[in-house]
Write a protein that holds these residues in place. Structure first.
Motif, short mmCIF file in Angstrom:
data_model
loop_
_atom_site.label_atom_id
_atom_site.label_comp_id
_atom_site.label_asym_id
_atom_site.label_seq_id
_atom_site.Cartn_x
_atom_site.Cartn_y
_atom_site.Cartn_z
N ARG A 229 -11.28 -6.83 13.70
CA ARG A 229 -11.84 -6.08 14.84
C ARG A 229 -10.79 -5.19 15.47
NH1 ARG A 229 -14.19 -11.26 15.77
NH2 ARG A 229 -12.73 -11.71 17.45
N ASP A 230 -9.58 -5.71 15.56
CA ASP A 230 -8.50 -4.89 16.12
C ASP A 230 -8.23 -3.66 15.26
OD1 ASP A 230 -6.02 -4.41 17.78
OD2 ASP A 230 -5.08 -4.82 15.86
N VAL A 233 -11.02 -0.95 15.72
CA VAL A 233 -10.83 -0.15 16.94
C VAL A 233 -9.60 0.75 16.81
CG1 VAL A 233 -10.46 -0.28 19.43
CG2 VAL A 233 -11.95 -1.94 18.30
N LEU A 253 -15.44 -1.01 20.83
CA LEU A 253 -14.97 -2.18 21.59
C LEU A 253 -16.12 -2.83 22.34
CD1 LEU A 253 -12.36 -3.73 22.54
CD2 LEU A 253 -12.42 -2.25 24.53
N HIS A 254 -16.92 -2.03 23.04
CA HIS A 254 -18.04 -2.58 23.80
C HIS A 254 -19.13 -3.12 22.88
CE1 HIS A 254 -16.13 -1.37 27.40
NE2 HIS A 254 -16.37 -0.07 27.29
N TYR A 256 -18.60 -4.72 20.05
CA TYR A 256 -18.18 -6.08 19.70
C TYR A 256 -18.39 -7.03 20.88
CZ TYR A 256 -16.01 -4.81 15.24
OH TYR A 256 -15.80 -4.42 13.95
N GLU A 257 -18.20 -6.53 22.10
CA GLU A 257 -18.43 -7.39 23.27
C GLU A 257 -19.90 -7.78 23.38
OE1 GLU A 257 -17.06 -5.03 26.44
OE2 GLU A 257 -14.93 -5.38 26.07
N ALA A 263 -12.75 -8.21 21.08
CA ALA A 263 -11.53 -7.92 20.34
C ALA A 263 -10.36 -8.68 20.95
CB ALA A 263 -11.26 -6.42 20.34
N THR A 267 -5.75 -5.35 21.39
CA THR A 267 -6.60 -4.18 21.25
C THR A 267 -6.82 -3.52 22.60
OG1 THR A 267 -7.72 -5.29 19.43
CG2 THR A 267 -8.80 -3.38 20.37
N TYR A 268 -7.11 -4.32 23.62
CA TYR A 268 -7.24 -3.76 24.98
C TYR A 268 -5.93 -3.14 25.44
CZ TYR A 268 -11.70 -6.26 25.36
OH TYR A 268 -12.98 -6.70 25.17
#
Length: 757
Positions: A229-230, A233, A253-254, A256-257, A263, A267-268
């Motif tokens: 996932r990282d 993104v 990112l959103h 996956y949320e 993530a 990643t953030y």
């Protein structure tokens, strides 16, 4: 009572006698080594690598030793049947098939020509030969397993598959790497998650979103891992323009949320770093919103790296209170060990505040970092790197503390001469030092000099320093003069310069020391200082603050051409603003110097070769108008004002096409969970306002027009001020949506005022 008291005393005396009998005559003595062994574990300091998140394996780091191991893998694969026969008395049907298959495939591959579609294995690299043989072996193994599921045959181990994929990545042969992943997925007895991430990382580093997503869809059988996932993104982030907000990466990112697969925290952190690097109000607001969003949705407890990123952002925005709050939350509330990056960030944030209280906090934190975190042997966990020295120098210059700046420079040079790794004197540090000279206010003034009558000594306009000021940097006020290592002469006196002439003299010698060390080579401490426009601008700023304008103008005309450095717009603006505050005896020279500088500014502004900020354009035109007004040349000042209004009329300020947009407008994620935000639309700064002039820019010109009786000019100045102010008000109302709300309110009032029939 007396008898009771005597009984108590007797019991106490008996207890003392008992304790004397049990007490050893001599206490055991411990040596320093024993005490060190006792407290070594208690005072041990974990390494910095344990305070940060562990580094993931990056593809492409396969060594030559690993590549050479592929030859052994090829030989092991070729002789697999022989080893199986030696280990088992009765080979299985699958092993018999492999034994017959391998020699035939090798022989047929050598006999076929390239025209028939079969490559010559002898001409291929070793890892490609292995891949080609595996393409023939794996289907046979799968076919045999389907017939007899009890046959326990392993083609290659997990480490062998990893070695093969890493070798393909090392040679940048991603097609072969994907073929190996297909074979691994077909065999079904190995894990391909990490190897899939290694292949994705190559595409993600290049910003190839299509191939990253294709590989993910092709080989993924379960939910993507944290690293996958990282990397997904990261690929979207690398493909976006660095100067714009990465909307595609935020959308992924959103997404996956929403799938309850947030993530990882790095990643953030990567996205927040990119948003802060845009250097716009929208990017900054979006970064803080994403930080709050992350803590509510995915990771409520930030790690040390995330804390350091946000504290550093507080320093760029001059918010020391928020920086100290985050540092306290990290170290006190959550009891996390501070890192070098966290200390650097909080010291930088306090130093940039510009107030003495926060600058003192920066120095206190620096002492805490160097003194408190020590092990049993006294070895500190942190060292004063270049970021710490640069931050402390910036704090000293912002409060005009030249004594402290000279002392920091001396300590910096001493550490460089000791050979501390990863520490050198940079042009940013020397720029802060010259800025400290510019902001310094010497205690001696000419008005303090006594007038001597008769045959007494006359006052010297440019007195020489009381002590020689060679090129080595400063020392602390309580220490004796620093001695030069080469000559033994004093470098800086204990007292800072006492007059403007001494300030100029010391700055000149320091600049000449930079030039000398650059020519001398690596053996000198200042050889790493590069001559950049901002360094030369800081050096000229010392002359603008303390020297005569005539001398500063001569230096300005020759310095940049002499060292081959290009003049930037900010340097020209500083020169114009120095002319705008010239004294009465300097105004003629100021006009001549300003006209020369203005010609160069017009070339930049009208040529379009340099991107100019609206605020820089305002400062340049306002300074030139003040220069004309100081010389009481009202017609030329009004002409300059007319030129500015013609180029940047008040109507363009009302234009709302370039408004910054706060992208995080969602109020709910999913269900009843609201989106937490730290920045609202009213707090978002509008950094796209075109150039304009206000009353403070035209006040001197207005006074000159009043003294000259120019009523027409007074009316025009008044109209200009009100026009720009009204346009700014209308722009702000559009920005906040107030105008639309008022229009809706007026419409409702009109509807209510209509009589009902």
């Amino acid at each position: 009572m007396a008898e009771l008291q005597d009984a108590v005393w007797s019991v106490a005396e008996a207890a003392d006698e008992t304790m004397k009998d049990e007490r050893p005559e001599t206490l055991p003595e411990f040596t320093e080594d024993d005490l060190l062994a006792f407290y070594e574990d208690v005072l041990s300091i974990p390494g910095q690598e344990t305070l940060l998140s562990p580094k993931q394996h990056e593809p492409g780091t396969q060594t030559q030793q690993g590549v050479a191991s592929v030859d052994e893998l090829a030989k092991a694969l070729e002789h697999q049947q022989l080893a199986a026969q030696q280990s088992r008395s009765e080979p299985s049907p699958l092993l018999a098939t492999l034994q017959a298959r391998l020699p035939q495939s090798k022989k047929s591959a050598q006999n076929l020509s390239p025209a028939e579609g079969m490559p010559d294995l002898n001409l291929l690299p070793t890892y490609k030969q292995v891949v080609h043989r595996l393409k023939q072996i794996v289907p046979e193994v799968v076919k045999t397993r389907s017939k007899n599921a009890t046959v326990p045959v392993v083609i290659m181990t997990q480490s062998d598959w990893n070695l093969l994929v890493h070798t393909c990545v090392y040679h940048k042969d991603l097609d072969s790497a994907e073929s190996v992943l297909d074979l691994m997925r077909l065999s079904g007895d190995v894990d391909i998650a990490e190897l899939l991430a290694d292949v994705m990382a190559v595409y993600a580093n290049k910003g190839d979103v299509l191939n990253t997503e294709r590989v993910l869809r092709r080989h993924l059988t379960d939910n993507p891992t944290d690293r996958q996932r990282d990397l997904h993104v990261k690929a979207c982030l690398r493909s976006a323009d660095p100067k714009t907000i990465p909307t595609s990466a935020l959308q992924v990112l959103h997404r996956y949320e929403s799938q309850n697969l947030p993530a990882p925290q790095k990643t953030y952190n990567r996205l927040i770093d990119r948003l802060f690097a845009i250097h716009s109000s929208t990017g900054t607001a979006q970064a803080w919103d994403l930080f709050a969003h992350m803590r509510y949705v995915a990771h409520p407890q930030p790690d040390a790296r995330m804390y350091a990123t946000m504290i550093r952002a507080c320093g760029s925005a001059a918010e020391p209170e928020r920086a100290l709050d985050l540092f306290t939350e990290m170290t006190v509330d959550r009891r996390m060990l501070p890192t070098q990056a966290a200390y650097n960030a909080v010291i930088y944030a306090c130093a940039r505040a510009g107030s003495r209280s926060y600058v003192s906090q920066a120095f206190r934190l620096a002492r805490e970092m160097l003194d408190t975190h020590r092990d049993a042997r006294g070895i500190p966990a942190f060292v004063a790197d270049g970021a710490i020295f640069a931050a402390l120098l910036e704090g000293a210059k912002r409060i005009g503390d030249l004594q402290r700046a000279r002392w920091i420079l001396v300590e910096l040079v001493a550490e460089v001469q000791k050979g501390q790794a990863d520490l050198s004197v940079t042009e940013e540090m020397m720029m802060h030092v010259f800025h400290a000279y510019s902001a310094y206010k010497p205690p001696f003034r000419r008005s303090m000099a006594l007038e001597v009558q008769g045959d007494g000594p006359a006052y010297q306009e440019n007195p020489k320093p009381s002590a020689p000021v060679p090129s080595s940097p400063s020392s602390n006020t309580s220490s004796p003069p620093v001695k030069s290592a080469q000559t033994g002469s004093p470098a800086f006196t204990a007292l800072p310069p006492q007059s403007r002439a001494e300030v100029i003299h010391e700055a000149r010698i320091l600049f000449s020391r930079i030039l000398t060390d650059r020519a001398a080579g690596p053996s000198r401490p200042l050889h790493t200082v590069t001559l950049t426009p901002r360094l030369l601008s800081a050096y000229i700023g010392v002359h603008f603050s303390h020297a005569k304008l005539e001398d500063a103008a001569k230096l300005f005309d020759t310095l940049f051409d002499e060292h081959g450095v290009k003049c930037t717009p900010r340097i020209l603006i500083e020169a114009l603003e120095r002319c705008a505050i010239a004294q009465k005896n300097e105004r003629v020279c100021a006009m001549e110097f300003a006209e020369r500088v203005w010609m160069r500014w017009e070339e930049m502004e009208m040529g379009g070769t340099v991107s100019l900020s609206p605020r820089l354009i305002e400062r340049a035109h306002a300074a030139m108008i003040r220069v004309h007004a100081l010389l009481r040349d009202v017609p030329r000042a009004m002409d300059a004002l007319h030129v500015f209004v013609a180029r940047y009329p008040p109507q363009i300020v009302r234009d709302s096409s370039g408004f910054p947009i706060l992208l995080s407008r969602r109020t709910r994620l999913k269900g009843e969970r609201p989106l937490v935000r730290l920045m609202s639309a009213t707090e978002l700064k509008d950094d796209t306002v075109p150039p304009f002039l206000g009353w403070t820019d035209l006040e001197i010109l207005h006074h000159r027009c009043v003294a000259a009786g120019r009523h027409d000019a007074i009316k025009y100045i008044k109209w200009v001020c009100y026009a720009y102010r009204g346009s700014l008000k209308m722009r702000r109302e559009k920005f906040l949506g107030i105008q639309e709300e008022r229009w809706q309110a007026r419409l409702r009032e009109k509807r209510e005022a209509i009589p009902v029939v």
